[in-house]
Structure formats: C-alpha cells, structure tokens
Design a protein around this motif. Structure first.
Motif, PDB file in Angstrom:
ATOM      1  N   THR B 233       0.992   3.651 -12.025  1.00  0.00           N
ATOM      2  CA  THR B 233       1.812   1.317 -11.424  1.00  0.00           C
ATOM      3  C   THR B 233       3.063   2.404 -11.311  1.00  0.00           C
ATOM      4  O   THR B 233       3.579   2.996 -11.624  1.00  0.00           O
ATOM      5  CB  THR B 233       1.486   0.899 -12.671  1.00  0.00           C
ATOM      6  OG1 THR B 233       1.956   1.424 -13.680  1.00  0.00           O
ATOM      7  CG2 THR B 233      -0.005   0.917 -12.876  1.00  0.00           C
ATOM      8  N   LEU B 234       3.570   0.207 -10.140  1.00  0.00           N
ATOM      9  CA  LEU B 234       4.894   0.985 -10.570  1.00  0.00           C
ATOM     10  C   LEU B 234       5.648  -0.286 -10.672  1.00  0.00           C
ATOM     11  O   LEU B 234       4.701  -1.543 -10.733  1.00  0.00           O
ATOM     12  CB  LEU B 234       5.006   0.734  -8.473  1.00  0.00           C
ATOM     13  CG  LEU B 234       4.842   1.827  -7.617  1.00  0.00           C
ATOM     14  CD1 LEU B 234       4.869   0.938  -6.106  1.00  0.00           C
ATOM     15  CD2 LEU B 234       5.627   3.168  -8.123  1.00  0.00           C
ATOM     16  N   LEU B 243       4.884  -4.148  -9.570  1.00  0.00           N
ATOM     17  CA  LEU B 243       4.550  -4.147  -7.924  1.00  0.00           C
ATOM     18  C   LEU B 243       3.248  -3.494  -7.424  1.00  0.00           C
ATOM     19  O   LEU B 243       2.828  -2.252  -8.251  1.00  0.00           O
ATOM     20  CB  LEU B 243       5.222  -3.271  -7.796  1.00  0.00           C
ATOM     21  CG  LEU B 243       6.959  -3.529  -7.909  1.00  0.00           C
ATOM     22  CD1 LEU B 243       7.822  -2.834  -7.370  1.00  0.00           C
ATOM     23  CD2 LEU B 243       6.977  -5.133  -7.751  1.00  0.00           C
ATOM     24  N   ARG B 244       2.546  -4.328  -7.091  1.00  0.00           N
ATOM     25  CA  ARG B 244       0.366  -3.978  -7.501  1.00  0.00           C
ATOM     26  C   ARG B 244       0.160  -3.629  -5.887  1.00  0.00           C
ATOM     27  O   ARG B 244      -0.265  -3.065  -5.245  1.00  0.00           O
ATOM     28  CB  ARG B 244       0.290  -4.934  -7.148  1.00  0.00           C
ATOM     29  CG  ARG B 244       0.364  -5.035  -8.896  1.00  0.00           C
ATOM     30  CD  ARG B 244      -0.670  -6.238  -9.831  1.00  0.00           C
ATOM     31  NE  ARG B 244      -0.389  -6.521 -10.820  1.00  0.00           N
ATOM     32  CZ  ARG B 244      -0.968  -6.398 -11.810  1.00  0.00           C
ATOM     33  NH1 ARG B 244      -1.694  -5.260 -12.184  1.00  0.00           N
ATOM     34  NH2 ARG B 244      -0.166  -6.334 -12.743  1.00  0.00           N
ATOM     35  N   HIS B 245       0.851  -4.537  -4.549  1.00  0.00           N
ATOM     36  CA  HIS B 245       0.539  -4.725  -3.148  1.00  0.00           C
ATOM     37  C   HIS B 245       1.617  -4.395  -1.814  1.00  0.00           C
ATOM     38  O   HIS B 245       1.984  -5.556  -2.576  1.00  0.00           O
ATOM     39  CB  HIS B 245      -0.470  -5.913  -2.751  1.00  0.00           C
ATOM     40  CG  HIS B 245      -1.070  -5.945  -1.617  1.00  0.00           C
ATOM     41  ND1 HIS B 245      -0.568  -4.866  -0.253  1.00  0.00           N
ATOM     42  CD2 HIS B 245      -2.144  -5.865  -1.860  1.00  0.00           C
ATOM     43  CE1 HIS B 245      -1.725  -5.205   0.233  1.00  0.00           C
ATOM     44  NE2 HIS B 245      -2.468  -5.825  -0.552  1.00  0.00           N
ATOM     45  N   ILE B 246       1.870  -2.702  -1.387  1.00  0.00           N
ATOM     46  CA  ILE B 246       2.533  -3.045  -0.436  1.00  0.00           C
ATOM     47  C   ILE B 246       2.633  -4.077   0.606  1.00  0.00           C
ATOM     48  O   ILE B 246       1.723  -4.492   0.639  1.00  0.00           O
ATOM     49  CB  ILE B 246       2.791  -1.460  -0.063  1.00  0.00           C
ATOM     50  CG1 ILE B 246       3.626  -1.345   0.961  1.00  0.00           C
ATOM     51  CG2 ILE B 246       1.374  -1.494   1.006  1.00  0.00           C
ATOM     52  CD1 ILE B 246       4.167   0.288   1.166  1.00  0.00           C
ATOM     53  N   ASP B 249       4.567  -6.969  -3.183  1.00  0.00           N
ATOM     54  CA  ASP B 249       5.617  -7.412  -3.357  1.00  0.00           C
ATOM     55  C   ASP B 249       6.646  -6.135  -3.599  1.00  0.00           C
ATOM     56  O   ASP B 249       7.419  -6.205  -4.571  1.00  0.00           O
ATOM     57  CB  ASP B 249       4.447  -6.319  -4.994  1.00  0.00           C
ATOM     58  CG  ASP B 249       3.719  -7.402  -5.715  1.00  0.00           C
ATOM     59  OD1 ASP B 249       3.617  -8.262  -5.438  1.00  0.00           O
ATOM     60  OD2 ASP B 249       2.861  -6.441  -6.662  1.00  0.00           O
ATOM     61  N   TYR B 250       6.423  -5.134  -2.410  1.00  0.00           N
ATOM     62  CA  TYR B 250       7.523  -4.243  -2.409  1.00  0.00           C
ATOM     63  C   TYR B 250       7.222  -3.465  -1.148  1.00  0.00           C
ATOM     64  O   TYR B 250       6.063  -3.629  -0.678  1.00  0.00           O
ATOM     65  CB  TYR B 250       6.755  -3.273  -3.808  1.00  0.00           C
ATOM     66  CG  TYR B 250       6.122  -2.630  -3.641  1.00  0.00           C
ATOM     67  CD1 TYR B 250       4.961  -3.353  -3.985  1.00  0.00           C
ATOM     68  CD2 TYR B 250       6.225  -1.149  -3.076  1.00  0.00           C
ATOM     69  CE1 TYR B 250       3.792  -1.762  -4.083  1.00  0.00           C
ATOM     70  CE2 TYR B 250       5.463  -0.196  -3.043  1.00  0.00           C
ATOM     71  CZ  TYR B 250       4.219  -0.481  -3.700  1.00  0.00           C
ATOM     72  OH  TYR B 250       2.548   0.228  -3.349  1.00  0.00           O
ATOM     73  N   ASP B 251       8.108  -3.164  -0.886  1.00  0.00           N
ATOM     74  CA  ASP B 251       7.974  -2.623   0.575  1.00  0.00           C
ATOM     75  C   ASP B 251       8.552  -1.115   0.621  1.00  0.00           C
ATOM     76  O   ASP B 251       9.242  -0.726  -0.312  1.00  0.00           O
ATOM     77  CB  ASP B 251       8.711  -3.161   1.873  1.00  0.00           C
ATOM     78  CG  ASP B 251       7.437  -2.957   2.989  1.00  0.00           C
ATOM     79  OD1 ASP B 251       6.595  -1.636   2.892  1.00  0.00           O
ATOM     80  OD2 ASP B 251       6.429  -3.389   3.311  1.00  0.00           O
ATOM     81  N   ARG B 252       8.300  -0.719   1.518  1.00  0.00           N
ATOM     82  CA  ARG B 252       9.302   0.299   2.063  1.00  0.00           C
ATOM     83  C   ARG B 252      10.661   0.740   2.522  1.00  0.00           C
ATOM     84  O   ARG B 252      10.276  -0.538   4.162  1.00  0.00           O
ATOM     85  CB  ARG B 252       8.751   1.931   2.516  1.00  0.00           C
ATOM     86  CG  ARG B 252       7.227   2.174   1.826  1.00  0.00           C
ATOM     87  CD  ARG B 252       7.257   4.006   1.823  1.00  0.00           C
ATOM     88  NE  ARG B 252       6.290   4.361   1.596  1.00  0.00           N
ATOM     89  CZ  ARG B 252       6.524   4.999  -0.112  1.00  0.00           C
ATOM     90  NH1 ARG B 252       7.497   5.143  -0.274  1.00  0.00           N
ATOM     91  NH2 ARG B 252       5.730   4.874  -0.111  1.00  0.00           N
TER      92      ARG B 252
END
Ligand SMILES: [Zn+2]
Ligand SMILES: [Zn+2]
Ligand SMILES: [Zn+2]
Lengths: 446, 463
Positions: B233-234, B243-246, B249-252
């Motif tokens: 998991t992140l 952080l579950r879903h690009i 919740d997060y991105d590159r």
C-alpha cells in the motif's frame, strides 16, 4: 384535502404504534406489516451474519503469500468513453502489484469511436519506462457488442488471471494485489470486485446510488461470499481464472453476459462442490453512474429486463439442484428470482391492492410504517458497512443525510423492476439492447 | 608520353608499349632519385596506407600536384578525392590523361608561382579538373570533425583546409552544392568535440538520479515513491494518509530527478556541452552551428587562372586579423540576445566600405595600393582595442565590433577612422574614400531582429 389525509395518516400511525403495546407484538406484525418483508428478513440476517464472520476473520488475518504473482490480463471493454479510458488505463498501469500486468484495451466500433481509440493510443508513451506493464490496443473496427469484445480480449490475453473491466471504471492501486490473493486458493474460479461510485458528488441520484452500491455490493456481497453465495460477478469488474472461463468457451449471450457467466460457472457447483466464487471487498473499482433520474431509470430498465431474460428464458433449466447444488439453488431462487423478479410484482400489486381496498389514511399510515422499517434496515446496513467494512469511512459518512431518502429510492427501483420485467415479457426488449447490434443477437444461440 | 609506374607490391600492368616510356619505381624515394617529372603516375600494389602516402606526396609537391595520378586497385573515399581514378592498362591511362595535357597548355604559370602561392595551386588544380567536387571527409579525431583532404594536401595545410575553404568561398571561386552535415563548434576554442552531460539546474552538479516520485494530494508532500511503499500500500511518510487511487489521492509530479548534492527536485536536467578540448562548459544553444558543405568550382577559377590575377584587391584588408564572417555573424547575434536579456549589456558596430578601391588600383598600381592599404590598416589597428572583433564580408564591407561601447564611444571611434582617410592622400590627389555606418545596442535595437538581418540592413545603408 391533502393536509387532512396526512393528518389522518399521522393519527392512524400513532394508533398503530400504540396498538403494538396494547395487543402484543405478534398480532401487530401479522396484521399490519406487509408480508413480503418476512421473505427479505432471512436474507438480511444471513448477510449480517456473513459480514460478522468476515470481520472476525479479518481481525486475525491469515498469512497471504506475497510471492504469488501470476500474470494478470486486464481486458478493458471500451466504447465511447473517449478520454476517460485513459484514467482506467492509468489506474491499471499504476497498480502496486509486483507481477506482470497486461492491459488489453479492446475498442468496440473503433471506427465510430475514433477519439476513444486515439485516447488509448496516446497512453502507449506512458508505458515506456514502466517495468512489467504492457499495453495492447485491440481495435474492433466493426461494432460487435460486449461479448465479442470480451472474447477478443480473452483470446489475446496471456495472463493466468483475467480481469474484465469497463472503460469508465478506474481502480485503487492495490486492486490487483488484493484480487489475486483470492486465487491462491486453487478452487477459486471467479472473484467479484467491489464497485464504488466515482461521480457520487454529481447529483442527488448519484449520492443515492453511492449508498446503494455500498449496501448492495460492498456489504451484501461480503456477507454472501462467506457462504459461497455470490449472486453475480459484475460485468463492470470481474476477475476470473483464465483456464476455467476458456473451458466454458468464454462469454456468451448478447445480454447480461456477466450474470450468464456467473450462472454457467455455478452450474459446475453440484458436481465440483469445492469450486468457489467469492467477493473481494478490498479489490476496489470506481465507476461512473447515471447522473439524472431519467438516465438512471433507463439504465435499470435495461438491466432488470436483461436479468429477467437471463433467468426466465435462458437459465430456467439451471434452477436444478443437480447443477447448482441445493444451497446455491435455494439462494439463487431467493435472491435471483424472488428479489429481482417476483418481489417487484408483489410490491406493485400489494400497493395497488391496499390503495383500492383501505381508506387513504390507513394506507398512508401503513406505508409510513413500512418506510420506518426500511429506513431502520438501511441505517443498520449503512453503519455496519462503515464500521466493519469501509476503507474510506469518513468519506462514506458524508452520505448519511441521503439515508432518509433511500427507502423511497429503493421502493421506486422495485416498482421500476416490475415494469422492466413486464416490458421484457411483452415486448422482448432485450433484442434492442444497446449493448449489441441486432445482427449479433440474431446470430446468437438464444 | 612518359609515366612513372609505382609498382609498390605485385605488378600486373603490361607496361611495354611502344612510344610510351614507363619507368617502374618501388617507392617515392626511388622516384625522387630519377630527378625527372613525368607526364603522369600509376600506383599499384601494397597496402592502402603506403599507396595513400605516395598519392599525398605527389599531390603535395609543387612540380607534380597537377599531374594525372591513376590507381589500379585501391579504392576508398580518400583515393577518390585525391586521384584521377582507376585504370586497367597503360593505354587507358594515356587516353585519360590527354584532355588534362591540353588544358595544361593554357596555364602560364611557372613552378615558382606555384611554390609560393598555395591558393594558385588549388585554383590551377580546379581549373584542370572543372568537375571536381571538393568533398568534406569525416574524421573523428579532427578538431572540426570534417576536413577537406584535397585542399589540405594541395595547399599543405595541416588544419584541414577550413581557412582555405573560407577564402575560396569568400572570393566565389567555389560554391556550395550539397549540405553534408552540420556540426557544432565550441565558441571558445572552435573544436567540435563535446561530451553532453545532464546536470542539476540548481547547482550544476552531475550527481543526479532519475527516480519515480509521488505527490501526496492530502498534504502536498513530494518524495520518492520508495518512501511511500509499505507492504503493498502507499502511505504518505509526512501525513500518514493512505493513498489509494492515482489522480485522486496522489499523482506523479512533473519532477523526476533528484540532485544528490543539493537535494533539490527537478523535472528536466540541464544539458551542458562540455568541450573536450578547452574544458569550457557551454549551454547547447551557445555552440556555434557549423554547416559542412561539398563545393564545386565556379567560372571565376578560369578567369583567375588565365589572367594570373588571383589576388583580389579587397583581400588586402584580410591583413586586419579578421575573424571568419560566420563567426562574426554569430557573435553579433549572441550579443543582441544578451542585450535583450540584460539591461547593462551594450555594444556598437561600425561598417566601412571603401568605395574607390578599383579606381585607385588603376590609378596608382598594385604596389602603391598595397602600401596605402597597409598603412591604413595599421592605423585602424591602433584605433581599436584588441578585444574588438573585425571581419570582411564577401560583399567587401569591413565590420568592426566594439564591445562594451555605447553610441558616444562609437562616435569617437568613427571620427578617428574618418580622420585616418585624410592621411591617405596621394600625390595624384586621390585618397581612400570610405563610407561608414554605425549601430549601437541597445539604443538602436529593433525587437526580434537577428544578427544576420541587422548586418544586411546596415549594409544596405552604405551600398
Ligand atoms: Zn544540485
Ligand atoms: Zn501526505
Ligand atoms: Zn573549447
């Protein structure tokens, strides 16, 4: 006039509730609560027990084998999603899973759906420095419908596990890891994925559907899975052992191919009692749902009609304990036939009946009672889901205000299901189902 | 006709043919002992290296550079450039030489002219072989990566013939036919050998690393992905959020690189062209693009060779220690850009055209003109500083680039240059008559104008 009726209904309701204490509970229930609720109760209880069973198992999680990393092929059935398909592809590419993931975007009718096709093509660059991730794009220039799309994807899938997903569904980053854990058990042939509503903040009807998904998918299937009673592996998100579905000959039937597939797998259950279909609540997909009541009811008209078609026309022979096993057949009868097909009619006729026979005040009072009962059930399931199951409890809690509308929503869905079945029965509407052009259906076996 | 036949290894050529005398030599030294210059040469046998060495010596010597030189078996780019092709018999060599001999009659220079004047050697060679294409030759260890072997050998120019190409081109003896390549030169040392390195844009360190990064949308933390990973998991190391879903919740983030020296994160490293000769670190856009052409001779060659007037009068001004016009253009362009970017940057440009040079040539003759021009030039040199750049263009305008000089400073220089004119008055009452144009940046700058456009515009004012 209306106010008068409402006032009368209120008084009647109070009297009814008081009579509960005067004449004893049993009599009250027998007299006033609509009998169909008694048919539903055992199922609700079974589900609740299942959830508790799941929860207690999770308190002491069994050791998972992190080294079990089969190659996974994700077949995305794309149609007119356009750029949204990039979100799907990206969320699959960005899985934390350490094994290989092959993403097969099958674009049905790539000729009309040029922008979906080019949106998928654009993603190729994204995969350049992504190890163990492969993107294949399979354009089907001629529109061929869902089943042929899925089968085309299945044909070029190289993975041991096949995931079929919709082009408008995206995934949490641990989805593949969680889903594949189920397949460590060699008897598991299919896993239903958990679906959440991606666009829940769009409108009232999306909020209501978010609650519906939470209760009817997340909670209910978690409970049923504990008894190997998963009723359907959704077409938007299903995970299969490839060898097994290849043995079944892939997908079939022009309509509701997901339920068709589930039933055909279940037909092996009596002879092979160890086989399992389960639900993995932690393998999470997020899908777009209709944002207006009009679209919503149109969608359900199609789904419920298809359901009726599959149960009544295609699989009536399957309701045979020698195929399904006793337990599954009972459950399929109860959940499939009763809930989805018979109950809507019962409710429809019951409603018409009491309106015709009883005075309006009494009718409204009874309905108020029924409302409270359903509200109670909804609230119980909602909070059980949030407390014991949800991985996003705070986010889900924001849906709570809509709980009070849920009984109306559920009721209208039931009535609508009855209408859909009738439409199917008299008009054979599945033939013009938008998911497949007419010539595909004509060529089909059914 | 007589031939020297270099039988360097095995011989196969039938050489006993009546009325053609053919002497066989086994080395260049043996040929020198004969002390006669034959009508032509044939080279056969031995390794490519030895054969090429003999060929180069023949083309480099002022008594044999014009002679036909044939090969029997050696092939390769350099052989094609320097020889007159392949023959399979002595007869064939005679036939092929015939036209060359006829042309050679029309030349009226003697060997001393050729010994003194490298340019004349080249022109004579091109005159006899008008179809010659002066080809660049790729050479990894050459400072400019390309040389012109024919010019190099004919003129005895160790530098690869680049200056000779510039002279020939400026005087329109040759014209570009095909763009073969484009190399880039170091603005400091003119070499074309670079190592391109990725460096940190903040501190220029080369210790950078490409890593996958994540950007937490809950708290805004940007860190390498490995710091987020906890058993499949992140989790954000800063806010501990899951952080579950690009994309949700997060991105590159756009940043992909981390500098190990200053710990900064960045998207794209800077690229630096590190000159392998002088060690200067250039930005890639600072390098001087240098087109490499193949050339063909023009009919000016015929004129020059037949009249013997190889010098053009304007070339007298080449004594000014000019830099190459291309280099000059580039420098002007670069300075213009600097002026646009930095307000404290300034420079001036002076263009001089001598109007009556050919007239003076006729009136006072070559030698007095040389004296006159030499004197004028040394005065110009005294007027300007060492840091100022000068060039003479094909169109015979002398440009002086005055660095760090504003318009008032420029006016002082111009008035001095104008006063120099009066010092050139001759007894006949004639003098050098110059026209001058000036330009000062940033005052006279036109937005968007490139160096080349500017020079063309200014040139128009004194045409
Ligand atoms: Zn740095
Ligand atoms: Zn954070
Ligand atoms: Zn350098």
């Amino acid at each position: 006039m209306i106010l008068e009726i409402l006032a009368h209904a209120y008084h009647t309701l109070i009297l009814l509730l008081l009579s509960m204490f005067q004449h004893g509970l049993e009599l009250f229930i027998l007299k006033f609560v609509p009998f169909f609720i008694f048919l539903e109760m055992p199922v609700y209880l079974l589900v609740l027990i299942g959830i508790l069973k799941y929860y207690s198992k999770e308190l002491t999680p069994a050791l998972e084998n992190p080294a079990f990393l089969p190659t996974v092929s994700c077949i995305i059935t794309c149609y007119s999603e356009g750029e949204d398909v990039q979100i799907t592809i990206r969320s699959l590419c960005e899985q934390l899973y350490m094994g290989r993931i092959e993403i097969i975007a099958v674009i049905d009718g790539a000729h009309q759906n040029r922008n979906t096709y080019s949106a998928a093509q654009e993603m190729k660059a994204y995969f350049r420095d992504k190890p163990r991730r492969i993107l294949r794009i399979l354009p089907k220039w001629q529109r061929g419908g869902r089943v042929s799309t899925l089968n085309a994807g299945l044909q070029c899938a190289t993975g041991e596990i096949v995931i079929n997903v919709d082009g408008d569904t995206s995934f949490d980053n641990d989805m593949v890891y969680r889903a594949t854990r189920q397949f460590i058990n060699p008897n598991v042939v299919g896993v239903a994925g958990n679906l959440r509503v991606r666009n829940k903040n769009a409108s009232m009807v999306t909020h209501l559907q978010a609650i519906e998904y939470l209760i009817s998918i997340h909670a209910t299937r978690t409970g049923l899975s504990e008894f190997n009673l998963v009723n359907n592996i959704s077409g938007a998100f299903g995970i299969f052992r490839k060898a097994f579905i290849q043995k079944l000959g892939g997908w079939d039937s022009g309509t509701a191919e997901d339920l068709d597939m589930t039933l055909r797998i279940k037909n092996y259950f009596a002879r092979h009692p160890d086989l399992r279909i389960c639900f993995e609540p932690r393998a999470i997909g997020h899908t777009d749902v209709p944002t207006t009541f009009y679209d919503f009811f149109n969608q359900r008209l199609r789904w419920d009609g298809d359901l009726f078609y599959i149960y009544i026309r295609k699989h009536y022979l399957s309701f045979n304990p020698r195929l399904l096993g006793w337990k599954n057949m009972l459950m399929q009868l109860l959940v499939g036939m009763l809930f989805q097909i018979i109950l809507p009619f019962v409710i429809l006729f019951y409603s018409c009946y009491i309106f015709a026979v009883y005075p309006t005040g009494l009718v409204l009072a009874v309905w108020a009672l029924v409302y409270l009962l359903y509200l109670a059930i909804t609230i119980i399931f909602f909070f059980v889901s949030i407390l014991l199951l949800s991985e996003r409890p705070w986010q889900d809690l924001r849906l709570a205000p809509y709980l009070f509308i849920m009984p109306f929503f559920t009721f209208s869905m039931r009535i609508w299901a009855a209408i859909a079945c009738m439409k199917e029965l008299f008009m054979q509407s599945h033939l013009d189902s938008t998911m497949a052009p007419w010539w595909v259906l004509k060529k089909g076996k059914f | 006709m007589d031939f020297i036949y270099f039988a360097l290894g095995k011989h196969s050529l039938l050489i006993d043919i009546n009325d053609i005398s053919c002497v066989t030599c086994s080395s260049y030294e043996e040929y020198l002992e004969h002390k006669t210059v034959p009508d032509g040469f044939i080279i056969e046998g031995s390794s490519d290296d030895v054969a090429l060495e003999v060929l180069k010596k023949l083309r480099g010597a002022s008594d044999t550079f014009l002679c036909p030189v044939f090969l029997c078996e050696h092939t390769g780019k350099l052989f094609d450039m320097l020889s007159d092709g392949k023959v399979s018999s002595l007869e064939e060599a005679t036939v092929q030489s015939a036209s060359l001999f006829q042309q050679q009659m029309r030349l009226h220079h003697d060997i001393d002219d050729y010994t003194e004047n490298a340019l004349l050697r080249v022109l004579a060679y091109l005159f006899l072989r008008p179809k010659t294409v002066v080809l660049p030759f790729q050479q990894w260890n050459h400072p400019h990566l390309y040389s012109y072997p024919l010019l190099e050998v004919l003129a005895g120019d160790e530098q690869g013939g680049a200056t000779l190409v510039a002279t020939l081109k400026n005087r329109k003896f040759i014209t570009a036919t095909e763009l073969v390549d484009r190399v880039r030169h170091c603005p400091a040392c003119n070499y074309a050998h670079f190592n391109f390195i990725d460096v940190c844009p903040e501190c220029n360190s080369i210790e950078i690393e490409k890593k996958p990064f994540l950007h937490c949308f809950i708290c805004g933390n940007v860190a390498p992905q490995e710091q987020f990973m906890h058993n499949n998991t992140l989790t954000c190391p800063q806010c501990m959020g899951q952080l579950r879903h690009i994309g949700v919740d997060y991105d590159r983030p756009l940043e992909n690189y981390i500098c190990k020296d200053c710990d900064c994160l960045f998207q794209e490293p800077d690229v630096v062209a590190h000159c392998q000769h002088c060690g200067k670190r250039n930005r890639p856009d600072e390098l001087m693009p240098w087109p490499v052409y193949a050339y063909q001779s023009t009919d000016r060659v015929t004129y020059a060779v037949r009249t013997g007037e190889v010098d053009d009068v304007y070339s007298l001004f080449d004594e000014l220690q000019n830099i190459n016009p291309v280099h000059f253009n580039y420098t002007v362009d670069w300075l213009l850009k600097m002026c646009q970017r930095y307000t404290d940057e300034l420079f001036s440009l002076v263009g001089i055209r001598v109007k009556n040079l050919s007239e003076l040539y006729k009136k006072i003759g070559r030698y007095r003109l040389i004296e006159l021009v030499d004197g004028y030039i040394s005065r110009i040199r005294e007027t300007v500083r060492v840091t100022d750049l000068m060039t003479r263009t094909v169109t015979d305008v002398i440009w002086i680039l005055l660095s760090k000089t504003d318009s008032s400073g420029c006016d002082i220089i111009v008035s001095r240059l104008m006063s120099l004119q009066s010092l050139t008055i001759q007894d006949e009452g004639v003098q050098l008559e110059c026209e001058v144009v000036t330009f000062s940046a940033p005052d006279n700058m036109i937005a968007g104008e490139t160096g080349e456009q500017l020079l063309v515009r200014l040139e128009g004012e004194i045409a």
